[in-house]
Design an enzyme around this catalytic site. Structure first.
Site, PDB file in Angstrom:
ATOM      1  N   HIS A  97      64.374  40.026 -12.775  1.00 12.25           N
ATOM      2  CA  HIS A  97      64.832  39.523 -11.468  1.00 12.25           C
ATOM      3  C   HIS A  97      63.737  39.476 -10.407  1.00 12.25           C
ATOM      4  O   HIS A  97      63.927  38.879  -9.362  1.00 12.25           O
ATOM      5  CB  HIS A  97      65.992  40.382 -10.941  1.00 12.25           C
ATOM      6  CG  HIS A  97      65.545  41.662 -10.299  1.00 12.25           C
ATOM      7  ND1 HIS A  97      65.264  42.782 -11.036  1.00 12.25           N
ATOM      8  CD2 HIS A  97      65.293  41.988  -9.007  1.00 12.25           C
ATOM      9  CE1 HIS A  97      64.877  43.748 -10.223  1.00 12.25           C
ATOM     10  NE2 HIS A  97      64.880  43.300  -8.983  1.00 12.25           N
TER      11      HIS A  97
HETATM   12  C1  UD1 Z   1      66.475  42.833  -3.976  1.00 18.74           C
HETATM   13  C2  UD1 Z   1      65.362  43.802  -3.565  1.00 18.74           C
HETATM   14  C3  UD1 Z   1      64.757  44.424  -4.823  1.00 18.74           C
HETATM   15  C4  UD1 Z   1      65.820  45.018  -5.717  1.00 18.74           C
HETATM   16  C5  UD1 Z   1      66.866  43.947  -6.029  1.00 18.74           C
HETATM   17  C6  UD1 Z   1      67.975  44.469  -6.904  1.00 18.74           C
HETATM   18  C7  UD1 Z   1      64.144  43.176  -1.509  1.00 18.74           C
HETATM   19  C8  UD1 Z   1      62.883  42.652  -0.980  1.00 18.74           C
HETATM   20  N1  UD1 Z   1      64.293  43.116  -2.848  1.00 18.74           N
HETATM   21  O1  UD1 Z   1      65.866  41.761  -4.696  1.00 18.74           O
HETATM   22  O2  UD1 Z   1      63.860  45.435  -4.420  1.00 18.74           O
HETATM   23  O3  UD1 Z   1      65.223  45.451  -6.927  1.00 18.74           O
HETATM   24  O4  UD1 Z   1      67.428  43.487  -4.797  1.00 18.74           O
HETATM   25  O5  UD1 Z   1      68.826  43.434  -7.317  1.00 18.74           O
HETATM   26  O6  UD1 Z   1      64.978  43.626  -0.750  1.00 18.74           O
HETATM   27  N2  UD1 Z   1      71.456  36.166  -4.707  1.00 18.74           N
HETATM   28  C9  UD1 Z   1      72.712  35.661  -4.977  1.00 18.74           C
HETATM   29  N3  UD1 Z   1      73.775  36.502  -4.863  1.00 18.74           N
HETATM   30  C10 UD1 Z   1      73.656  37.802  -4.488  1.00 18.74           C
HETATM   31  C11 UD1 Z   1      72.363  38.291  -4.205  1.00 18.74           C
HETATM   32  C12 UD1 Z   1      71.276  37.473  -4.340  1.00 18.74           C
HETATM   33  O7  UD1 Z   1      72.878  34.511  -5.321  1.00 18.74           O
HETATM   34  O8  UD1 Z   1      74.672  38.519  -4.404  1.00 18.74           O
HETATM   35  C13 UD1 Z   1      70.285  35.272  -4.856  1.00 18.74           C
HETATM   36  C14 UD1 Z   1      69.965  34.524  -3.596  1.00 18.74           C
HETATM   37  O9  UD1 Z   1      69.532  33.255  -3.950  1.00 18.74           O
HETATM   38  C15 UD1 Z   1      68.793  35.246  -3.006  1.00 18.74           C
HETATM   39  C16 UD1 Z   1      68.093  35.766  -4.255  1.00 18.74           C
HETATM   40  O10 UD1 Z   1      69.149  36.027  -5.190  1.00 18.74           O
HETATM   41  O11 UD1 Z   1      67.970  34.439  -2.240  1.00 18.74           O
HETATM   42  C17 UD1 Z   1      67.317  36.992  -4.002  1.00 18.74           C
HETATM   43  O12 UD1 Z   1      68.123  37.992  -3.392  1.00 18.74           O
HETATM   44  P1  UD1 Z   1      67.447  39.097  -2.441  1.00 18.74           P
HETATM   45  O13 UD1 Z   1      68.466  40.054  -2.004  1.00 18.74           O
HETATM   46  O14 UD1 Z   1      66.626  38.445  -1.398  1.00 18.74           O
HETATM   47  O15 UD1 Z   1      66.435  39.828  -3.379  1.00 18.74           O
HETATM   48  P2  UD1 Z   1      66.600  40.364  -4.858  1.00 18.74           P
HETATM   49  O16 UD1 Z   1      65.783  39.508  -5.730  1.00 18.74           O
HETATM   50  O17 UD1 Z   1      68.014  40.599  -5.251  1.00 18.74           O
END
Ligand code: UD1
Length: 391
Positions: A225
Site C-alpha cells: 500500500h
Molecule cells: C496511511 C498512512 C500510512 C499507513 C496507512 C495504513 C499517512 C501519510 N500514511 O496511508 O502511514 O501505513 O495509512 O493504511 O498518513 N483511500 C480510500 N479509502 C479509504 C482510505 C484511503 O479509497 O478509506 C484511498 C484514497 O484514494 C487515498 C489513498 O487511498 O487518497 C491514500 O490514503 P491515505 O490515507 O492518504 O494514505 P494511506 O496510503 O492509506
C-alpha cells in the site's frame, strides 16, 4: 461520565491507529473507567467501511465522539483540514492530554494542534525511524516526538533513536514538553494480537475467508500500500512480476487483500500485459481489505508474509512467520536482526531469492515486543502524569 476527573482525547484516523487505540481504550475501560473519560476523535482519513468502521465493531472500540470526515487529498490539504478540526475540538473539550498513535498525517495534525494549545501529548509508538525523510511518515514521527510530553517506545531501537536526538530516559517528573518522559513499554499491537488471537480464528475461520477455502501453511499473504511502491510504475511492476512468478513457478497461492490506493494504481501503473496476467491469475487471490480478525487468521496460518506495511511486518513476527519486506529499510530493525525477515525492496531477484532463502531457514522469534501488557504500562505512566500536582 462527564464527571470523570480527567479526560484524554485520542486522535485516530488511519486503519492501524484504530487498531492500536483498541488496546488503550481497553486499558482505560478495565482500570480507570471512573477516573478517566476517553474522548475519541476520528479524523476521517480512512473512510471506506472496510478501512475504518469494521475495526470499531470487531475490536469493541467505543464509537468516536467526533468525526472530522476529512477524506482523501494532498498531504498538505488533508493535514490542514485535520489541524483545523482537531483544534476546534480541543478548544471545546480542553482535555487533560492528547494521545497520538504512530506516524500518519492524523498523528502530525494532532501534534500541531495540541502543542500550539499547550495540551500535553502522549505519543504511542515513539522513537521509530526509517532514516528516510522521503517517507511522509518519517517527518510525521519526528515532529510528533519533538512535540510530546510522554514518549512511549515499543522497542530498544526506538529508545536509542530518541537518545541520539537529544531525549533522555533519565528526566524526572514532572514531565513537560521541555522535560519529556521517555519510556520503553512494549508494543500495543502485540497486546491486541495476543488478546484477540483465539477470538479471531473463531469468528473469522480461515476456510471461510473470501470463499477461498484456504488451507493452513499453503499460501503466502501479501499486502502492498505504500505510495513509494504503488505510485512508482517500475517498482510496482517488479513486485507484481515476482509475485506472479513465485505463484506460478513455485506453485503457491498468494492472498492479496488490496488497499484502495493499490486497487486504483494497479490498472494505471502495471504494464498492460502484466496487469492482465495478474487480474486473470488463478494463483493470485485479490480480495477486499481484510478485517482485523481476518488478517490475524491469515497471518497465523500463512506459509510466509510479504509486505510493505510496518504493522503487518510485526504481526507476521508475532505469529512466527518469515517475512519479505518490500522496502529498502525498516523501522523494526529487531525483526531483521532475528533473521526471520529480509529487506527485498522492489527488486525482482531479491524477492525471488528471498522467498527461497526464508523457506529453507529455521527462523527464531525471540520476545522483543514486550509481554502483551504495553497498554497497561502506558496508562500507569499517563495516570501518574495526570495526578501530578505540577501538571
Ligand atoms: C496511511 C498512512 C500510512 C499507513 C496507512 C495504513 C499517512 C501519510 N500514511 O496511508 O502511514 O501505513 O495509512 O493504511 O498518513 N483511500 C480510500 N479509502 C479509504 C482510505 C484511503 O479509497 O478509506 C484511498 C484514497 O484514494 C487515498 C489513498 O487511498 O487518497 C491514500 O490514503 P491515505 O490515507 O492518504 O494514505 P494511506 O496510503 O492509506
Amino acid at each position: 461520565m462527564k464527571n470523570s476527573m480527567y479526560s484524554l482525547l485520542s486522535v485516530i484516523g488511519a486503519r492501524p491507529q484504530i487498531i492500536k487505540s483498541a488496546a488503550i481504550s481497553r486499558a482505560i475501560k478495565n482500570n480507570y473507567s471512573g477516573a478517566v473519560r476517553e474522548i475519541i476523535l476520528h479524523t476521517g482519513q480512512h473512510y471506506d467501511q472496510n478501512m475504518s468502521e469494521i475495526f470499531f465493531n470487531e475490536l469493541q472500540i467505543p464509537k468516536p465522539n467526533y468525526n472530522l470526515n476529512v477524506g482523501s487529498g494532498n498531504h498538505g490539504a488533508q493535514t490542514a483540514k485535520m489541524i483545523k478540526g482537531i483544534e476546534e475540538v480541543l478548544l471545546n473539550e480542553a482535555p487533560s492530554g492528547v494521545i497520538l498513535y504512530g506516524d500518519t498525517n492524523s498523528t502530525l495534525a494532532g501534534a500541531i494542534a495540541a502543542s500550539k494549545l499547550h495540551i500535553p501529548i502522549f505519543h504511542i509508538e515513539a522513537g521509530l525511524r526509517s532514516f528516510n525523510k522521503g517517507m511522509p511518515e518519517e517527518i510525521n514521527r519526528i515532529v510528533c516526538d519533538h512535540a510530546s510530553t510522554l514518549l512511549f517506545s515499543p522497542t530498544d531501537a526506538g529508545i536509542r533513536n530518541l537518545i541520539k536526538e537529544g531525549f533522555s530516559t533519565e528526566n524526572e517528573e514532572p514531565y513537560t514538553i521541555d522535560n519529556p518522559g521517555v519510556f520503553h513499554v512494549g508494543d500495543v499491537m502485540y497486546d491486541n494480537s495476543l488478546y484477540f488471537a483465539t477470538l479471531a480464528e473463531e469468528q473469522a475461520p480461515l476456510k471461510e475467508y473470501a470463499g477461498l477455502n484456504l488451507q493452513p501453511g499453503c499460501y503466502i499473504l501479501a499486502t502492498i500500500h505504500r505510495d513509494s511502491n504503488t505510485d512508482n510504475s517500475s517498482r510496482l511492476n517488479n513486485i507484481f512480476r515476482a509475485l506472479l512468478d513465485i505463484s506460478e513457478k513455485k506453485g503457491v497461492d498468494i492472498v492479496l487483500p488490496l488497499h484502495p490506493r493499490t486497487a486504483k494504481m494497479l490498472n494505471q501503473n502495471l504494464e498492460t500485459g502484466l496487469y492482465k496476467r495478474v487480474i486473470s491469475s488463478q494463483m493470485i487471490k485479490i480480495t477486499q481489505p481484510a478485517s482485523f480478525f481476518e488478517m490475524i487468521t491469515l497471518e497465523k496460518n500463512a506459509l510466509m508474509v510479504m509486505t510493505d506495511s510496518g504493522g503487518v511486518q510485526k504481526e507476521s513476527y508475532f505469529f512466527k512467520k518469515p517475512c519479505l519486506i518490500f522496502r529498502p529499510e525498516t523501522e523494526w530493525i529487531e525483526i531483521l536482526d532475528s533473521g526471520s525477515a529480509l529487506l527485498v525492496d522492489a527488486d525482482y531477484d531479491s524477492i525471488m531469492d528471498g522467498y527461497v532463502q526464508l523457506l529453507e531457514k529455521n527462523c527464531e522469534y525471540p520476545q522483543i515486543f514486550g509481554d502483551g501488557r504495553a497498554a497497561e504500562a502506558i496508562m500507569e505512566v499517563i495516570m501518574r502524569q495526570l495526578v501530578s500536582p505540577f501538571r
